[in-house]
Design a protein around this motif. Structure first.
Motif, PDB file in Angstrom:
ATOM      1  N   THR A   1       0.842  -1.191   0.000  1.00  0.00           N
ATOM      2  CA  THR A   1       0.000   0.000   0.000  1.00  0.00           C
ATOM      3  C   THR A   1       0.873   1.235   0.000  1.00  0.00           C
ATOM      4  N   PRO A   2       0.815   2.091  -1.041  1.00  0.00           N
ATOM      5  CA  PRO A   2       1.675   3.271  -1.095  1.00  0.00           C
ATOM      6  C   PRO A   2       1.234   4.318  -0.092  1.00  0.00           C
ATOM      7  N   THR A   3       2.154   5.188   0.210  1.00  0.00           N
ATOM      8  CA  THR A   3       1.847   6.316   1.093  1.00  0.00           C
ATOM      9  C   THR A   3       0.943   7.277   0.364  1.00  0.00           C
ATOM     10  N   PRO A   4       0.193   8.103   1.084  1.00  0.00           N
ATOM     11  CA  PRO A   4      -0.678   9.083   0.430  1.00  0.00           C
ATOM     12  C   PRO A   4       0.109  10.045  -0.437  1.00  0.00           C
TER      13      PRO A   4
ATOM     14  N   ALA B   1     -17.639  12.670  -9.457  1.00  0.00           N
ATOM     15  CA  ALA B   1     -17.211  11.447 -10.140  1.00  0.00           C
ATOM     16  C   ALA B   1     -17.196  10.267  -9.180  1.00  0.00           C
ATOM     17  N   SER B   2     -17.296   9.074  -9.748  1.00  0.00           N
ATOM     18  CA  SER B   2     -17.177   7.835  -8.982  1.00  0.00           C
ATOM     19  C   SER B   2     -15.887   7.135  -9.386  1.00  0.00           C
ATOM     20  N   ILE B   3     -15.229   6.532  -8.394  1.00  0.00           N
ATOM     21  CA  ILE B   3     -13.945   5.868  -8.613  1.00  0.00           C
ATOM     22  C   ILE B   3     -14.093   4.424  -8.183  1.00  0.00           C
ATOM     23  N   THR B   4     -13.892   3.497  -9.125  1.00  0.00           N
ATOM     24  CA  THR B   4     -14.022   2.074  -8.830  1.00  0.00           C
ATOM     25  C   THR B   4     -12.764   1.343  -9.278  1.00  0.00           C
ATOM     26  N   VAL B   5     -12.498   0.225  -8.601  1.00  0.00           N
ATOM     27  CA  VAL B   5     -11.306  -0.583  -8.886  1.00  0.00           C
ATOM     28  C   VAL B   5     -11.749  -1.882  -9.539  1.00  0.00           C
TER      29      VAL B   5
ATOM     30  N   VAL C   1       1.065  -1.085  -7.001  1.00  0.00           N
ATOM     31  CA  VAL C   1       1.480   0.023  -6.137  1.00  0.00           C
ATOM     32  C   VAL C   1       1.139   1.359  -6.781  1.00  0.00           C
ATOM     33  N   GLU C   2       1.421   1.500  -8.077  1.00  0.00           N
ATOM     34  CA  GLU C   2       1.125   2.743  -8.773  1.00  0.00           C
ATOM     35  C   GLU C   2      -0.388   2.979  -8.837  1.00  0.00           C
ATOM     36  N   ARG C   3      -1.152   1.892  -9.032  1.00  0.00           N
ATOM     37  CA  ARG C   3      -2.610   2.017  -9.033  1.00  0.00           C
ATOM     38  C   ARG C   3      -3.120   2.559  -7.708  1.00  0.00           C
ATOM     39  N   GLN C   4      -2.556   2.020  -6.612  1.00  0.00           N
ATOM     40  CA  GLN C   4      -3.012   2.459  -5.297  1.00  0.00           C
ATOM     41  C   GLN C   4      -2.628   3.907  -5.020  1.00  0.00           C
ATOM     42  N   ARG C   5      -1.482   4.341  -5.540  1.00  0.00           N
ATOM     43  CA  ARG C   5      -1.106   5.755  -5.417  1.00  0.00           C
ATOM     44  C   ARG C   5      -2.154   6.661  -6.038  1.00  0.00           C
ATOM     45  N   TRP C   6      -2.557   6.300  -7.256  1.00  0.00           N
ATOM     46  CA  TRP C   6      -3.548   7.135  -7.950  1.00  0.00           C
ATOM     47  C   TRP C   6      -4.900   7.099  -7.228  1.00  0.00           C
ATOM     48  N   ILE C   7      -5.292   5.908  -6.755  1.00  0.00           N
ATOM     49  CA  ILE C   7      -6.568   5.815  -6.045  1.00  0.00           C
ATOM     50  C   ILE C   7      -6.550   6.695  -4.806  1.00  0.00           C
ATOM     51  N   THR C   8      -5.435   6.664  -4.060  1.00  0.00           N
ATOM     52  CA  THR C   8      -5.329   7.504  -2.862  1.00  0.00           C
ATOM     53  C   THR C   8      -5.412   8.980  -3.210  1.00  0.00           C
ATOM     54  N   ALA C   9      -4.636   9.375  -4.230  1.00  0.00           N
ATOM     55  CA  ALA C   9      -4.639  10.782  -4.627  1.00  0.00           C
ATOM     56  C   ALA C   9      -6.009  11.214  -5.134  1.00  0.00           C
ATOM     57  N   LEU C  10      -6.673  10.339  -5.904  1.00  0.00           N
ATOM     58  CA  LEU C  10      -7.983  10.681  -6.450  1.00  0.00           C
ATOM     59  C   LEU C  10      -9.037  10.789  -5.356  1.00  0.00           C
ATOM     60  N   GLU C  11      -9.006   9.887  -4.387  1.00  0.00           N
ATOM     61  CA  GLU C  11      -9.983   9.936  -3.307  1.00  0.00           C
ATOM     62  C   GLU C  11      -9.808  11.194  -2.465  1.00  0.00           C
TER      63      GLU C  11
END
Length: 762
Positions: free
Chosen positions: A45-48, A103-107, A131-141
């Motif tokens: 899990t990447p850092t925020p 917007a809605s964000i889904t994985v 890891v890169e996916r989780q970075r973007w999800i964190t930033a987007l949320e």
């Protein structure tokens, strides 16, 4: 997560794995499993996202079933997710944007995720790894939560543009919220530190007990190594927790100072804005008072001449050049601030006369039916100027008036005349060359072919500081000469010959000739040519117009050059319709500015900071050049059409005034042309009859000139010895072309009111 941090985590994992393979104590195993799971979770899990409002990176975006996923450059900023083909496009061409507030964000799976705003826009994206996916999800949320909060605050305030004090309060609350979040995280770390200390001590005791067994050989050596590593691990954890606690204390100490400084800056900005507004009002009041006093003095001197004072709406037109510019955040040399404008002493006395009120409407276009095919079927392949066309296909202005419409955006040349940099001046000249096409978007009507010797004057000195003269100097081929001189430091001249061919389904119009723009202050001399115009759906369907081709704007004084490309419309193209792009280069070929936009809407220009060869191949196997630019700035935008334009041939505000009757013009002026005047009034049958009479009169005059030329019986004399009245035929010193250049005398003749020597063409 950075690469160094990931490597450190993997080192810890290796150590713990080795330790587990040798440890046999139940309590120690439980603690080790807990720490291992935490470290493994951290490695996945990447850092925020780091503090800030912007997050950028490459992400693969689904395009279509043919090309699949394509790599695109995504930028997350201020609650908006935008993407570009390359990083170089950030300054001028955005491919799409989604507002995360709604917007809605889904994985989907380990690397794929979907962003949608309710069906209008949906991005199917794929990161390079989990890891890169989780970075973007964190930033987007995080960005979505912040955008939703900001939108709710904006809705509650009922104001789309919050005041500076509100902005300051919002930013202060954000700082406080960030501090609270940071404090919460540090408390979590402190709790973890206590747990690590507690279980670490237990681990240390267990290891000591093992060590007391005095095992020899390899087992004893392994136990000592594990003991040392466990000690180092606990020391490192304590140091990390202490560093976080010190950072929090330091941030809390300075947070109040930052908040006070921010509040002071915002309040000072508000005071400056209020002061500037008061100064502008006082300046406007003093200027009006001065004009009123000057008008009163003029009225007193002119006995019997009452005069009148301009009204508010009329006087405001004279303040067009008193422009105010916002303080620029970057590159102060990017836009040259105009010099302080001195009142034009030469024309200040005549500007006291009220401006003429121009008309804003013409009679609505009648609804006449016409069998188009019966006229066109015998015209395929012929030159359009030789086809006897009824006025049903025309609009009630001549080609000379249409040529004068190039001055719709004359203010671009006014601004160019004030530029200190020739490269920046080139941007305004290039934008002016594009702006002339904006009036053609809906103008599918054909202008009247001017009669030989026909003229058109456009005197706008009082409103805009320029006056223009056009004359039809040749009939076969049809050619019109145009000369404009402005009191604001520039001259424009051109001679345009139009070649046209009817191709059955579409009509091609090829303008020939060179346009010249000369600036007095810098002595810069620019030239360029026009692109081709295509009228589609001539026989069936709705008529529409496209502009395509390339323009090279050249500064013959400095060697600077701007290459503009008008992209032709294509149903399969993903680019915006009517797109125009260009690059401004110096004489050595170094790019300084990039222009982009559309010929029917607006143009922007960006300063080039760096250029490089891209990896993708362009046309003919050449590599594309990638330009890194500053933020784009708008240089030109199309004026809105007047109300009811669709029933008035889609004329612009300027075009509505071109055929307005005016006293004192030459007897050859287009305003006096009877067939054109009848058509504007809606009397098309009479206009068609008058048009045939004028064309026959023109042919008779031509036959008479040919007889006179033949009677001289000398080979040096052409068949048609016609000479223009206000322009002389000579060789252009810059382009080397044979052109007609204004020889002077028209405006002086108009002042005298003596039009002897003008041909009788109407």
């Amino acid at each position: 997560m950075t690469a160094s941090k990931l490597r450190a985590n993997m080192t810890v994992v290796s150590f713990l794995s080795a330790f587990l393979s040798h440890s046999r104590l139940t309590g120690a195993n439980v603690f080790n499993l807990w720490v291992l799971r935490a470290v493994m979770s951290e490695s996945k899990t990447p850092t925020p996202t780091p503090a800030g409002d912007t997050y950028k990176g490459w992400v693969f975006k689904w395009t279509n079933y043919i090309k699949g996923y394509q790599r695109r450059w995504f930028v997350l900023s201020n609650g908006l997710l935008s993407y570009y083909r390359t990083q170089a496009e950030m300054g001028h061409t955005c491919r799409g944007t989604i507002n995360l507030a709604t917007a809605s964000i889904t994985v989907d799976d380990a690397c794929n995720f979907v962003i949608s705003n309710g069906g209008a826009q949906t991005y199917h994206l794929k990161a390079s790894c989990e890891v890169e996916r989780q970075r973007w999800i964190t930033a987007l949320e995080l960005a979505k939560a912040k955008a939703a909060r900001m939108q709710a605050e904006s809705d509650d305030s009922g104001d789309d543009f919050p005041a500076p004090r509100e902005v300051a309060g919002s930013q202060i609350s954000e700082v406080q919220s960030a501090m609270r979040t940071l404090g919460s995280k540090v408390e979590d770390l402190s709790t973890c530190n206590d747990l690590i200390s507690k279980h670490g001590s237990a681990l240390q005791r267990s290891l000591s007990e093992l060590d007391s067994l005095r095992l020899t050989g390899e087992a004893g050596e392994k136990i000592r190594q594990v003991t040392e590593r466990a000690t180092l691990f606990r020391i490192t954890s304590n140091a990390m927790i202490n560093a976080c606690r010190e950072f929090l204390t330091l941030a809390q100490t300075h947070s109040k100072r930052w908040q006070k400084a921010l509040q002071a800056e915002r309040e000072q900005r508000v005071r400056l804005e209020e002061t500037l507004e008061q100064l502008a009002k006082q300046h406007n009041h003093l200027e009006r008072a001065f004009r009123g006093a000057a008008q009163a003095n003029t009225s007193a001197d002119n006995k019997g001449d009452t005069g009148s004072t301009p009204g508010k709406g009329e006087a405001s037109d004279e303040d067009d050049d008193n422009e105010f510019f916002d303080a620029m955040e970057e590159a102060p040399e990017f836009i040259t601030v105009p010099e302080p404008l001195a009142m034009n002493q030469e024309s200040s006395s005549q500007d006291l006369v009220p401006l003429k009120k121009r008309r804003t409407r013409i009679p609505d276009k009648p609804n006449y039916s016409l069998n188009l095919w019966s006229i066109m079927k015998n015209c395929i392949g012929k030159e359009l100027s030789k086809i006897p066309m009824p006025v049903n296909f025309n609009e009630p202005i001549s080609m000379l008036q249409r040529l004068s419409e190039d001055l719709e955006y004359h203010e671009l040349l006014d601004k160019a005349a004030k530029c200190h940099s020739s490269l920046e001046q080139m941007c305004y000249v290039a934008a002016f060359s594009v702006s002339s096409y904006s009036t053609t978007v809906h103008r599918t009507g054909k202008p009247f072919n001017p009669l030989l010797g026909e003229t058109f004057e456009l005197d706008r000195r009082r409103e805009s500081g320029y006056r223009s003269l056009c004359e039809q100097v040749s009939h076969h081929p049809p050619a019109a000469a145009h000369h404009v001189i402005s009191e604001r430091g520039w001259t424009l001249r051109q001679e345009i010959t139009v070649a046209s061919k009817f191709r059955g389904k579409y009509l091609s119009i090829m303008p020939l000739g060179t346009i010249h723009a000369i600036f007095e202050k810098s002595n810069n001399h620019y030239t360029w040519k026009k692109v081709n115009t295509t009228v589609h759906n001539i026989i069936v369907g709705k008529l529409w117009i496209d502009q395509s081709g390339e323009i090279d704007v050249v500064n013959h004084t400095t060697g600077d050059r701007c290459h503009l490309k008008f992209a032709p419309y294509s149903y399969f193209s993903r680019d915006v319709a009517r797109k125009v792009t260009g690059v401004v280069m110096d004489k050595d070929g170094k790019a300084h500015y990039v222009l982009s936009g559309t010929w029917d809407e607006k143009m922007e220009f960006s300063r080039v900071m760096q250029s490089s060869r891209g990896g993708e191949n362009g046309t003919e196997g050449k590599q594309k050049t990638v330009y890194q630019t500053l933020k784009a700035r708008e240089v030109w935008r199309r004026n809105p059409l007047p109300e009811g334009a669709e029933s008035m041939y889609y004329f612009t505000t300027l075009a509505l005034t071109l055929n307005e009757p005016e006293e004192g013009v030459a007897p050859t002026d287009s305003r006096l042309r009877p067939d054109q005047r009848l058509m504007e009034a809606g009397r098309w049958d009479e206009a068609n009859a008058e048009k045939q009479r004028l064309e026959e009169k023109q042919r008779s005059a031509r036959r008479e000139r040919e007889r006179e030329a033949a009677s001289q019986r000398t080979s040096s004399v052409s068949h048609d010895n016609y000479q223009a009245r206000w322009f002389e035929h000579c060789e252009d010193r810059v382009s080397g072309e044979q052109v007609h250049i204004y020889k002077g005398g028209y405006w002086e003749t108009k002042d005298r009111g003596n039009w002897e020597g003008c041909p009788d063409i109407f």
